[in-house]
Design an enzyme around this catalytic site. Structure first.
Site, PDB file in Angstrom:
ATOM      1  N   ASP A 321       2.515 -67.464  37.313  1.00 53.52           N
ATOM      2  CA  ASP A 321       3.064 -68.406  36.333  1.00 53.52           C
ATOM      3  C   ASP A 321       4.585 -68.281  36.247  1.00 53.52           C
ATOM      4  O   ASP A 321       5.176 -67.296  36.694  1.00 53.52           O
ATOM      5  CB  ASP A 321       2.456 -68.121  34.947  1.00 53.52           C
ATOM      6  CG  ASP A 321       2.710 -66.691  34.494  1.00 53.52           C
ATOM      7  OD1 ASP A 321       2.613 -65.789  35.341  1.00 53.52           O
ATOM      8  OD2 ASP A 321       3.029 -66.481  33.310  1.00 53.52           O
ATOM      9  N   GLU A 322       5.185 -69.292  35.669  1.00 54.78           N
ATOM     10  CA  GLU A 322       6.581 -69.280  35.224  1.00 54.78           C
ATOM     11  C   GLU A 322       7.531 -68.646  36.248  1.00 54.78           C
ATOM     12  O   GLU A 322       8.053 -67.563  36.026  1.00 54.78           O
ATOM     13  CB  GLU A 322       6.676 -68.517  33.887  1.00 54.78           C
ATOM     14  CG  GLU A 322       5.871 -69.172  32.794  1.00 54.78           C
ATOM     15  CD  GLU A 322       5.952 -68.435  31.464  1.00 54.78           C
ATOM     16  OE1 GLU A 322       6.102 -69.109  30.441  1.00 54.78           O
ATOM     17  OE2 GLU A 322       5.864 -67.182  31.448  1.00 54.78           O
TER      18      GLU A 322
END
Ligand code: ACM
Length: 682
Positions: A321-322
């Site tokens: 993620d991210e």
């Protein structure tokens, strides 16, 4: 119900029996959580748990099953105060007979059979299950059936046939941002087992810490953990402990983002920017592994090979993620690589990275799990997408043939009430997914991110709210009565405390520390009016980092304290029939709550002056008395069937608006019901 009860009473009087006898003959009310698939209360009556109770295992009897049965006996003993056997004999039947067909899979899999049947008769209980894991769930149900009566502790006569709705029922704990000692994790595994959760997702690496020992790459923990990490023996022990309780352990190693702690130790993996050290700040970081160099994949291959020797589960989480990774757009070498490989943007480069990591995992016989961002048509359909960005992205994955686990509505750091989490369903009744697509939704996972918690406070952030969500994952889709869930949550909460969880005691410990006194009756009454704000609101108000002390009032108070739901229900009761005699008791209890709370204010103002750590609560304390007065006046108006003057309503609006402004990093637990009351008397 009312009618049936009074008919029974009338019949009883007619038959010359006392009401007490009739009540005793009704099937007992049960507080099972999660609610089993089928519960048939047999006739009224019960089996009394007394001395002389015996246990027999008549099928498979693995050490794991025997240990689970002995733990159950100990808990029965603790609750009943009656001495229980310390060993399991060879008898063909006992007061409790456990018949298990097989120990089950050597490494618990996603398709492990978790069913069980439990039948209680006047002479005892029989638990039947195809596997040890099923039996472990059944033993928890047996313990939840136990009830105190004037005649002693009993199991009501009942016949239960139970199986889970979802195969993946998880809890993720972030041990990266704050380390959690082994005993904390173990007691949380005990709690998970008590409510039939079966996946512990262990978030082991973050920008703020690399928490698992690698013997191949020892600098990961030497330089990336502040000395706070799990040895390989610790990790193996946790996997063993979890297996004993029917729980899989899915480890997560975040890559290519959230990886500052990898790079602190091994700068050769960076994409151009080298972190100065372990990251103390929270939020999304620009740091990322370099997906274009072979050394990165050699490193990951060796590291994951080592880890797969510790974590036997078929699934391994790579985070994903991210990852804004601005370096990927700036670094000439990475830009050249992307052009040569026809990768048009960062997302394509991350998909390339994931494909390479997937090949590594496939060789290790592991299936890849990742957060939403790994979802990309470049990946084959056997990856599992954990959805933290919402139901829509979960559904989108399923429509394209990807398996998914829902997490977005189960973020505990949002500090939402149990009832809100409870109603969020991985496959809601109005789902647009076809039956085949629905099968791709493996279940759900509760997420406990750790920016704002440590070993002292973690239990109260996870429990008992997670028990409510556990029911969502286990029980039928139409089990959705929030009030009934809260009713059943209380005994579960107490049972968790018996298991060693500190979700209840930590609040008092925190308050004692703030008050520097063991006399905290007033502070406790005061504290019941408050709960912590969400992660996002706290971050805004306080600009926290990993180094922020977590010993404030906000850390002591707990999300969704029981009084919050009680006040809400009482208020709904008086609002439904304001002048009815039936509402008398609810009025009295509401008045007691608001009077008691208001009465703490003078003493609290004095305490706050003397205790600097309580000073952030000064403004909230000043707001509290007028809000309680408002509630008491509003209740008087409502009960008298009168309306408020325009001046009173205008003042009420002002007080409520001020109460909703940020202050003290906490919010009032009673603002919603008070707002309803003000509306009703307007
Ligand atoms: C996440 O919350 N970034 C998975």
């Amino acid at each position: 119900m009312m009618i049936k009860r009074s008919l029974a009473a009338a019949a009883a009087v007619f038959a010359g029996m006392s009401l007490h006898t009739v009540a005793a003959q009704q099937p007992m009310s049960l507080a099972l959580l999660p609610k089993p698939r089928v519960v048939q209360p047999s006739a009224a009556g019960s089996y009394t748990v007394g001395s002389g109770l015996t246990v027999a295992l008549t099928g498979a009897r693995s050490p794991r099953l025997q240990a689970a049965v002995l733990r159950t006996l100990k808990r029965l003993e603790d609750t009943t105060g009656v001495l229980m056997p310390r060993a399991i004999g060879d008898a063909a039947s006992g007061s409790i007979t456990v018949r298990v067909a097989s120990d089950g899979q050597p490494v618990q899999g996603i398709d492990e059979d978790e069913n069980y049947q439990l039948v209680v008769t006047p002479t005892g209980a029989t638990l039947t299950a195809p596997t040890t894991v099923g039996a472990i769930h059944g033993l928890e149900t047996l313990l939840q059936l136990l009830q105190a009566t004037p005649q002693g502790y009993v199991l009501p006569l009942v016949s239960i046939d139970d199986s889970p709705r979802f195969r993946w029922r998880g809890l993720m704990i972030d041990c990266g941002r704050h380390f959690e000692p082994m005993d904390v994790l173990k007691r949380n595994l005990d709690a998970m087992a008590a409510v039939k959760l079966n996946v512990f997702h262990w978030h082991l690496t973050e920008d703020q810490g690399f928490r698992v020992e690698s013997k191949l790459y020892p600098k990961l923990t030497q330089l990336g953990s502040d000395g706070l990490f799990y040895t390989q023996d610790d990790a193996r022990e946790l996997v063993r402990y979890a297996r004993e309780r029917g729980i899989r352990v899915v480890p997560e190693f975040e890559m290519p983002g959230h990886s500052a702690a990898w790079l602190v130790a091994y700068p050769e993996l960076n994409s151009g920017t080298q972190p100065a050290g372990i990251r103390r700040e929270f939020g999304v970081s620009d740091i990322a592994l370099d997906p274009t160099r072979e050394v990165t994949y050699q490193f990951i291959t060796r590291f994951l090979t080592e880890m797969s020797g510790i974590f036997p589960d078929a699934y391994l989480h790579i985070g994903g993620d991210e990852t804004p990774a601005p370096d990927w757009k700036k670094n000439p070498r990475i830009i050249a690589f992307m052009q040569a490989h026809n990768l048009k943007d960062n997302e394509s480069l991350q998909a390339y990275f994931n494909t390479r990591v997937l090949a590594i995992l496939t060789k290790l016989h592991r299936r890849m799990v990742g957060w939403d961002e790994i979802f990309n048509p470049a990946l084959p359909k056997d990856v599992v997408v954990q959805s933290w960005r919402g139901e829509a992205s979960l559904a989108k994955g399923a429509q394209q043939g990807y398996q998914g686990v829902l997490s977005a509505p189960y973020y505990l750091d949002g500090m939402k009430p149990a009832g809100v989490h409870y109603l969020a369903d991985p496959v809601p009744a109005d789902t647009k997914l076809s039956p085949d697509q629905q099968k791709l939704i493996l279940g759900g996972e509760v997420c406990m991110w750790a920016e704002h918690l440590d070993a002292r406070t973690i239990d109260s952030r996870i429990w008992p709210r997670t028990a409510a969500i556990a029911e969502r994952f286990w029980s039928a889709q139409d089990v959705r009565d929030v009030d009934d869930m809260y009713r059943r949550l209380q005994p579960v909460s107490l049972e968790l405390e018996s298991l060693g969880l500190r979700h209840l005691s930590s609040e008092d410990a925190g308050l004692r520390s703030l008050a520097e006194s063991t006399e905290i009756d007033t502070l406790r009454t005061f504290a019941r009016a408050f709960e912590p704000v969400s992660f996002g609101e706290r971050y805004q108000q306080q600009h926290t980092s990993q180094l922020t002390p977590l010993t404030g009032f906000v850390d002591a108070v707990v999300p969704d304290p029981p009084v919050k739901h009680e006040v809400a229900v009482l208020m709904d009761t008086v609002l439904a029939t304001p002048t009815a005699f039936d509402a008398h008791d609810a009025y009295a209890r509401l008045r007691a709550f608001f009077s008691r709370t208001a009465a703490t204010v003078p003493a609290m103002q004095a305490t706050i002056r003397e205790r600097p750590r309580l000073q952030p609560m000064e403004a909230r304390t000043t707001q509290l008395a007028p809000l309680c007065q408002l509630a008491l006046q509003g209740l008087d108006l409502l009960q008298a069937g009168k309306k408020a003057t325009p001046g009173w309503s205008a003042n009420a609006d002002t007080l409520l608006i001020e109460a909703k402004q940020p202050s003290g990093i906490v919010r009032f637990t009673f603002i919603e019901p008070l707002t309803k009351l003000v509306q009703a008397v307007r």
